[in-house]
Scaffold this motif. Sequence first.
Motif, mmCIF file in Angstrom:
data_model
loop_
_atom_site.group_PDB
_atom_site.id
_atom_site.type_symbol
_atom_site.label_atom_id
_atom_site.label_comp_id
_atom_site.label_asym_id
_atom_site.label_seq_id
_atom_site.Cartn_x
_atom_site.Cartn_y
_atom_site.Cartn_z
ATOM 1 N N UNK A 51 0.831 -1.203 0.000
ATOM 2 C CA UNK A 51 0.000 0.000 0.000
ATOM 3 C C UNK A 51 0.866 1.254 0.000
ATOM 4 N N UNK A 52 1.942 1.230 0.793
ATOM 5 C CA UNK A 52 2.860 2.373 0.817
ATOM 6 C C UNK A 52 3.540 2.544 -0.534
ATOM 7 N N UNK A 53 3.921 1.439 -1.164
ATOM 8 C CA UNK A 53 4.522 1.512 -2.499
ATOM 9 C C UNK A 53 3.544 2.156 -3.480
ATOM 10 N N UNK A 54 2.281 1.750 -3.366
ATOM 11 C CA UNK A 54 1.256 2.250 -4.283
ATOM 12 C C UNK A 54 1.060 3.756 -4.114
ATOM 13 N N UNK A 55 0.980 4.200 -2.861
ATOM 14 C CA UNK A 55 0.795 5.629 -2.586
ATOM 15 C C UNK A 55 2.002 6.423 -3.077
ATOM 16 N N UNK A 93 2.028 6.909 -6.820
ATOM 17 C CA UNK A 93 1.107 7.922 -7.329
ATOM 18 C C UNK A 93 1.542 9.339 -6.960
ATOM 19 N N UNK A 94 2.344 9.473 -5.912
ATOM 20 C CA UNK A 94 2.929 10.795 -5.633
ATOM 21 C C UNK A 94 3.858 11.187 -6.784
ATOM 22 N N UNK A 95 4.730 10.246 -7.174
ATOM 23 C CA UNK A 95 5.673 10.527 -8.254
ATOM 24 C C UNK A 95 4.952 10.687 -9.583
ATOM 25 N N UNK A 98 8.960 3.102 -12.682
ATOM 26 C CA UNK A 98 8.710 3.029 -11.242
ATOM 27 C C UNK A 98 7.555 2.081 -10.933
ATOM 28 N N UNK A 99 6.549 2.047 -11.810
ATOM 29 C CA UNK A 99 5.412 1.156 -11.576
ATOM 30 C C UNK A 99 5.863 -0.294 -11.479
#
Length: 355
Positions: free
Chosen positions: A76-80, A83-85, A117-118
């Motif tokens: 979840x942290x990776x996902x957030x 999306x910031x980047x 990054x994805x």
Amino acid sequence: MQSLPSHNRHLNTSSVSPRLFRRLLIMAILGFSAIWAIDFSSGLISPFDASAYPICILAFALMYILNTVTKLNHQSLHFITYFIVAGYLTSSSMWHHSAPNGQFSNAAQWLGLNYVIAYLFLEVKKAAPTTIVVFTVTIIGHFAVLIQQQSFNDTMGVVLNIAIAHIIYIFLLWTVIRLRIKTDKAAARADVLENYAYIDLLTRILNRRGLEKVFTELNLDAEEQKQSYAILVVDIDHFKQVNDIHGHLIGDKVLSHIAAKLSRVIHPNDVLGRWGGEEFIVLTLNRTPQQVITLAENLRAGISLLKIDDIAGITISIGIAYSSEANTNSDVFTLADQRLFAAKQAGRNTIRSHD
């Protein structure tokens, strides 16, 4: 240690560990801070970046803290963070392409990072649909911005160039990921086959080959790391009668239940395996002789209480030898096997050791 260690491979998970994720966040914080300082000192910073840079830096710092001090799901942290980047890169490019903010800016050249990054941060099963969403937003967003100030042909020329470049990014990255998945699957199959080679399929504990491998890996005979250990050779009493009276299927069931019972009684750091037939081996490390005897008594008593279908009163005999009594683990095993024979001769359902 009741089975050989295996390499854990998660074919559908991100390859970014929590520690590496924190390092990447630090790099992102330092990178954004450096670019912010350079743009600010040179006077080239845009109003958009003047607001976006500190927001991104604070967001990365928050992700670092959450990754360190909470038990939130790392994916979840990776996902957030992704999306910031992605949100910054896409919105920055769109802003720079809108009048009068510097049309046809080179901000679009960074958009390929959205796909890199994805596939770096996210699970494979999430990365593919995520890149499609980001790609769609990027193309539609840039078209909407450019069409307001450019002709349809000029707008389509820019948007199609972006689209083609991004499709190539996605295709190449997906190809690399597919190759990685195939490699991981092949390695996982190799692990399974290796596991089968060392595991007794009936009792699900180490077989003779697995025991020999563990003995070798522990390097019990090495002088520089000489450690205290004991070997217990465990044999089911009158097991042939079980097969003769009840049949081999019931005999197999007895073996499975006894292996399970032995597994529950020994310490997690002990090694348990089936040497062959109705004979089991327990290797226990760094225990006093009295502790080893206590373990053996617990094994013997636990088996005597088992009732498997209509079969009760099953007993075992145990021979014990210690590392202090011989120079090699092979000699220790031989000594334990001799004491098992002595236990059998003494009437079975008993334990024999040096004392």
